[in-house]
Design a protein around this motif. Structure first.
Motif, PDB file in Angstrom:
ATOM      1  N   ILE A  42       0.842  -1.198   0.000  1.00  0.00           N
ATOM      2  CA  ILE A  42       0.000   0.000   0.000  1.00  0.00           C
ATOM      3  C   ILE A  42       0.881   1.254   0.000  1.00  0.00           C
ATOM      4  CG2 ILE A  42      -1.739   1.264   1.383  1.00  0.00           C
ATOM      5  CD1 ILE A  42      -2.767  -1.395   0.170  1.00  0.00           C
ATOM      6  N   ILE A  43       1.931   1.220   0.832  1.00  0.00           N
ATOM      7  CA  ILE A  43       2.810   2.396   0.908  1.00  0.00           C
ATOM      8  C   ILE A  43       3.565   2.562  -0.415  1.00  0.00           C
ATOM      9  CG2 ILE A  43       4.846   3.352   2.095  1.00  0.00           C
ATOM     10  CD1 ILE A  43       3.465   2.736   4.691  1.00  0.00           C
ATOM     11  N   GLU A  44       3.943   1.462  -1.045  1.00  0.00           N
ATOM     12  CA  GLU A  44       4.608   1.567  -2.352  1.00  0.00           C
ATOM     13  C   GLU A  44       3.662   2.188  -3.387  1.00  0.00           C
ATOM     14  OE1 GLU A  44       7.726  -2.149  -1.751  1.00  0.00           O
ATOM     15  OE2 GLU A  44       6.012  -2.431  -3.070  1.00  0.00           O
ATOM     16  N   GLU A  45       2.395   1.778  -3.330  1.00  0.00           N
ATOM     17  CA  GLU A  45       1.417   2.358  -4.274  1.00  0.00           C
ATOM     18  C   GLU A  45       1.318   3.881  -4.049  1.00  0.00           C
ATOM     19  OE1 GLU A  45      -2.513   0.482  -4.388  1.00  0.00           O
ATOM     20  OE2 GLU A  45      -3.404   2.365  -5.076  1.00  0.00           O
ATOM     21  N   ALA A  46       1.292   4.292  -2.789  1.00  0.00           N
ATOM     22  CA  ALA A  46       1.182   5.719  -2.462  1.00  0.00           C
ATOM     23  C   ALA A  46       2.413   6.479  -2.961  1.00  0.00           C
ATOM     24  CB  ALA A  46       1.025   5.889  -0.947  1.00  0.00           C
ATOM     25  N   VAL A  47       3.591   5.937  -2.672  1.00  0.00           N
ATOM     26  CA  VAL A  47       4.835   6.621  -3.051  1.00  0.00           C
ATOM     27  C   VAL A  47       4.924   6.723  -4.581  1.00  0.00           C
ATOM     28  CG1 VAL A  47       7.362   6.420  -3.002  1.00  0.00           C
ATOM     29  CG2 VAL A  47       6.032   5.935  -0.946  1.00  0.00           C
ATOM     30  N   ASP A  48       4.580   5.644  -5.279  1.00  0.00           N
ATOM     31  CA  ASP A  48       4.634   5.669  -6.751  1.00  0.00           C
ATOM     32  C   ASP A  48       3.688   6.718  -7.326  1.00  0.00           C
ATOM     33  OD1 ASP A  48       6.486   3.688  -6.717  1.00  0.00           O
ATOM     34  OD2 ASP A  48       5.105   2.048  -7.219  1.00  0.00           O
ATOM     35  N   ALA A  49       2.636   7.044  -6.574  1.00  0.00           N
ATOM     36  CA  ALA A  49       1.658   8.026  -7.069  1.00  0.00           C
ATOM     37  C   ALA A  49       2.013   9.449  -6.615  1.00  0.00           C
ATOM     38  CB  ALA A  49       0.260   7.654  -6.586  1.00  0.00           C
ATOM     39  N   GLY A  50       3.203   9.632  -6.048  1.00  0.00           N
ATOM     40  CA  GLY A  50       3.661  10.986  -5.702  1.00  0.00           C
ATOM     41  C   GLY A  50       3.286  11.455  -4.311  1.00  0.00           C
ATOM     42  N   ILE A  51       2.782  10.545  -3.466  1.00  0.00           N
ATOM     43  CA  ILE A  51       2.478  10.934  -2.076  1.00  0.00           C
ATOM     44  C   ILE A  51       3.802  11.155  -1.334  1.00  0.00           C
ATOM     45  CG2 ILE A  51       1.484  10.136   0.130  1.00  0.00           C
ATOM     46  CD1 ILE A  51      -0.726  10.667  -1.914  1.00  0.00           C
ATOM     47  N   GLU A  52       3.897  12.281  -0.622  1.00  0.00           N
ATOM     48  CA  GLU A  52       5.165  12.605   0.057  1.00  0.00           C
ATOM     49  C   GLU A  52       5.108  12.383   1.569  1.00  0.00           C
ATOM     50  OE1 GLU A  52       5.944  16.597  -1.228  1.00  0.00           O
ATOM     51  OE2 GLU A  52       6.480  15.915  -3.243  1.00  0.00           O
ATOM     52  N   ASP A  53       3.920  12.560   2.148  1.00  0.00           N
ATOM     53  CA  ASP A  53       3.782  12.373   3.601  1.00  0.00           C
ATOM     54  C   ASP A  53       2.671  11.387   3.877  1.00  0.00           C
ATOM     55  OD1 ASP A  53       5.647  14.335   4.093  1.00  0.00           O
ATOM     56  OD2 ASP A  53       4.143  15.931   4.170  1.00  0.00           O
ATOM     57  N   ILE A  54       2.966  10.426   4.745  1.00  0.00           N
ATOM     58  CA  ILE A  54       1.944   9.450   5.114  1.00  0.00           C
ATOM     59  C   ILE A  54       1.638   9.582   6.595  1.00  0.00           C
ATOM     60  CG2 ILE A  54       1.506   6.959   5.391  1.00  0.00           C
ATOM     61  CD1 ILE A  54       2.748   6.611   2.667  1.00  0.00           C
ATOM     62  N   VAL A  55       0.357   9.676   6.904  1.00  0.00           N
ATOM     63  CA  VAL A  55      -0.065   9.700   8.305  1.00  0.00           C
ATOM     64  C   VAL A  55      -0.664   8.334   8.594  1.00  0.00           C
ATOM     65  CG1 VAL A  55      -1.455  10.872  10.043  1.00  0.00           C
ATOM     66  CG2 VAL A  55      -0.663  12.140   8.024  1.00  0.00           C
TER      67      VAL A  55
END
Ligand code: UTP
Length: 288
Positions: A42-55
């Protein structure tokens, strides 16, 4: 106004009752799907989509998630000393992936409440929400990429749906929507976990959302709903009375890894796709 989505909330504070006893002392988000914990996909999917900060919204007994995404000096020292370069790179990469902020949900009062717990870290811009239970396998465009594409045309609340069999509608938030062509629907109403008779469609919400700050404000006022929990669906329903809300029928293979059968399907199919193990596993399964 349209914003670039840079922040994401991942609620992981649920009790995982469908997967007991495996989840008694271990977060379900850390159960491996083949060789990686579910949350890492899930975190890889977020990072690949340009998400910079995860809460990441955590709760009691979820420390393993923090440890997984932290630097592990002893392990890295050992791998370096033994010359295990490839493993060392893999382990180091996990800790470097993205900035993760942890917020504690003190009691599991529901998904909506978990998202609300992240409000100070999110601020006043639209943000993504990922549920770690929902894996979407699509090599062309991940679940969040599909939402971002629709959001660029229809800025506002956008979330993913899939068609669910009639006997399973009571496990989902179900939408009533008007087709805007292609896979996009303008949402007119939402019902959390309806009976088969009450369900306005067979389109069930799954764990990818782009939410606006209006949803956070609504979460501050909605009363507890189904199962006595603060439901995210109820807050989106309140927003949909005043502002446009869209649903996207997601393309790709979706796995519910919080469910025992869904988890087994995901584990087997991800392993079958692996270069080293896939062929051997296929031969083995044929011979069973
Ligand atoms: P689920 O509905 O899957 O609940 O939550 P659960 O407790 O995790 O699992 P079951 O149904 O009892 O087996 C959807 C997502 O929302 C999070 C969960 O961690 C999961 O990722 N959640 C749920 C919270 O963070 N807090 C809550 O109070 C409830």
């Amino acid at each position: 106004m349209r914003f670039v989505i840079k922040k994401a909330v991942i609620p992981t504070a649920g009790l995982g009752t469908r997967f007991l006893p495996a989840t008694k002392a271990q977060p379900k988000e850390m159960l491996p799907i083949f060789d990686k914990p579910a949350i890492q996909y899930i975190i890889e999917e977020a990072v690949d989509a340009g998400i910079e900060d995860i809460v990441l919204v955590t709760g009691r007994g979820k420390q393993a998630i923090e440890n997984h995404f932290d630097k592990s000096f002893e392990l890295e020292y050992y791998l370096k000393k033994r010359g295990y370069k490839k493993l060392l790179d893999t382990v180091e990469q996990v800790a470097k992936m993205v900035d993760i902020f942890y917020v504690r949900q003190k009691q599991p009062l529901g998904l909506g409440h978990a998202v609300y717990c992240a409000r100070s870290a999110i601020g006043s811009e639209p943000f993504a929400v990922f549920l770690a239970d929902d894996l979407i396998y699509n090599v062309k465009s991940s679940g969040i990429e599909q939402l971002k594409k629709v959001y660029s045309e229809f800025p506002g609340v956008v979330f993913g749906v899939v068609e669910v069999p009639g006997d399973q509608v009571s496990n989902y938030g179900i939408i009533k929507g008007k087709s805007l062509g292609g896979n996009v629907f303008r949402v007119e109403d939402l019902v959390e976990k309806p009976s088969r008779r009450e369900a306005p469609s067979n389109l069930g919400i799954i764990g990818r959302y782009i939410l606006t700050p209006d949803v956070l404000s609504a979460l501050g006022t909605v009363k507890s709903g189904k199962n006595g929990e603060i439901q995210l669906t109820d807050a989106i329903k309140a927003v949909c009375r005043e502002k446009p809300v869209y649903a996207v029928k997601l393309e790709g293979k979706r796995y519910d890894t919080g469910d025992k059968l869904g988890y087994m399907k995901a584990s087997i199919e991800y392993a079958l796709r692996d270069k080293e193990v896939g062929r051997k596993l296929r031969d083995y399964l044929r011979r069973l």
